[in-house]
Design a protein around this motif. Sequence first.
Motif, short mmCIF file in Angstrom:
data_model
loop_
_atom_site.label_atom_id
_atom_site.label_comp_id
_atom_site.label_asym_id
_atom_site.label_seq_id
_atom_site.Cartn_x
_atom_site.Cartn_y
_atom_site.Cartn_z
N ASP A 300 0.86 -1.19 0.00
CA ASP A 300 0.00 0.00 0.00
C ASP A 300 0.89 1.24 0.00
N PRO A 301 1.06 1.92 -1.15
CA PRO A 301 0.45 1.62 -2.45
C PRO A 301 1.05 0.37 -3.09
N ALA A 302 0.28 -0.20 -3.99
CA ALA A 302 0.70 -1.46 -4.60
C ALA A 302 0.95 -1.37 -6.10
N PHE A 303 0.15 -0.59 -6.83
CA PHE A 303 0.11 -0.74 -8.28
C PHE A 303 0.58 0.47 -9.09
N SER A 304 0.88 1.59 -8.44
CA SER A 304 1.31 2.77 -9.18
C SER A 304 2.76 2.63 -9.61
N TYR A 305 3.27 3.63 -10.34
CA TYR A 305 4.61 3.54 -10.89
C TYR A 305 5.70 3.72 -9.83
N ALA A 306 5.38 4.38 -8.73
CA ALA A 306 6.33 4.52 -7.63
C ALA A 306 6.55 3.17 -6.96
N PRO A 307 7.70 2.97 -6.30
CA PRO A 307 7.95 1.69 -5.65
C PRO A 307 6.86 1.33 -4.66
N PRO A 308 6.39 0.09 -4.64
CA PRO A 308 5.36 -0.34 -3.68
C PRO A 308 5.86 -0.20 -2.24
N GLN A 309 4.92 -0.01 -1.33
CA GLN A 309 5.25 0.09 0.09
C GLN A 309 4.69 -1.12 0.82
N PRO A 310 5.56 -1.95 1.41
CA PRO A 310 5.09 -3.18 2.05
C PRO A 310 4.44 -2.93 3.41
N LYS A 311 3.58 -3.87 3.79
CA LYS A 311 2.95 -3.84 5.10
C LYS A 311 2.75 -5.29 5.53
N SER A 312 2.83 -5.56 6.81
CA SER A 312 2.59 -6.93 7.29
C SER A 312 2.40 -6.92 8.80
#
Length: 375
Positions: A300-312
Amino acid sequence: MSHSNPDRREFTKTLSAAIAAGMASGGFFSTAPSAKANATTNGKVGVALVGLGNLSTNQLAPALQKTKVMELRGIVTGTPAKADKWQQQYGIAKEHTYNYDNYDEIANDDAIDVIYVVLPNGMHPEYTIRAAKAGKHVLCEKPMANSSEECRQMIAACKDANRKLAIGYRCQFDPFHRRCIELAREQTFGKLKFIEAGFGFKIGDPNQWRLKSALAGGGALMDVGIYALQACRYLTGEEPLEITAQETKTDPVKFAEVDETITWSMKFPSGVSTSCMTTYGFNGINQFTGLCDNGWFGLDPAFSYAPPQPKSSNPSQAKLDLDPVDQFAAEMDAFARCVLHDEPSSVPGEEGLRDLVAIEAIYESIRTGKAVSLA
């Protein structure tokens, strides 16, 4: 395709041909030795971009300056000013520059091994099929086409020409998405039970091609909802058995031809269920979460052109502290290696076809108000 407005002048004169083109059906691409790229002096695969809108200009061309195996060698555009600019900026020779009238002459250009089709969705079938007939391998932007039948025709054309076909699913080459696939498949947090996924944004210009059914095939679902659909498919490694969907429109004039907001749920063979959403009506949705027996993970974000941000639920266990990559460069180099080494793509035409089968089921559920079985 990119989420901004490309120059539509390049496409208008060929729209009717793109929609009406006669095409063959069935089959999938071959990986016989004759499907290899033409021999090149530097050992790289040459690509020509068809359509120089925002995605080509702002994402693909810059990414091609980072690729190791694929190389920008040609362009196809209906705008002379763009041709001049690209020739100067990227050192593209005039003999490797084409327009939509002489596009088929690319068959005689041995410097071009791959055609990357970066046009409105409704034009993908025509230009993919013509590229295959010209003896070129094809990378085609997502969604693959406006219908599953057109997907089958594109697959058949590439098979008949003994050319490879891949779809531009850049996220599948991203390390964060690939790690999330591992977390799901390896059951790091236990068995995957539920996926929540969505992607949407507030679309602007009411006259753009993305709001025209013939060019776009649909609205938010075809453009960005497909990312959420893809995430559910590659996290589970399965195809949905049943789909239920609903549509909401707040502006029936602007969205007269295409969908504005869609929510849908899917059931998968392993028992995983999903809740998905896409919209052209507002910003703020761009994520997926996988809920498991003993925790959760996602982007989150997952799908944009910027690097994805992980969460868990447990970052040390998830091991999502990764280095970002240029997703487009990774995607294009992967296809170039498939061509050079005569190997199958991990995102072939069949992958695009599977998405369109599911998308058609979503639209059918909306029309009928009933669950649609894909079993």
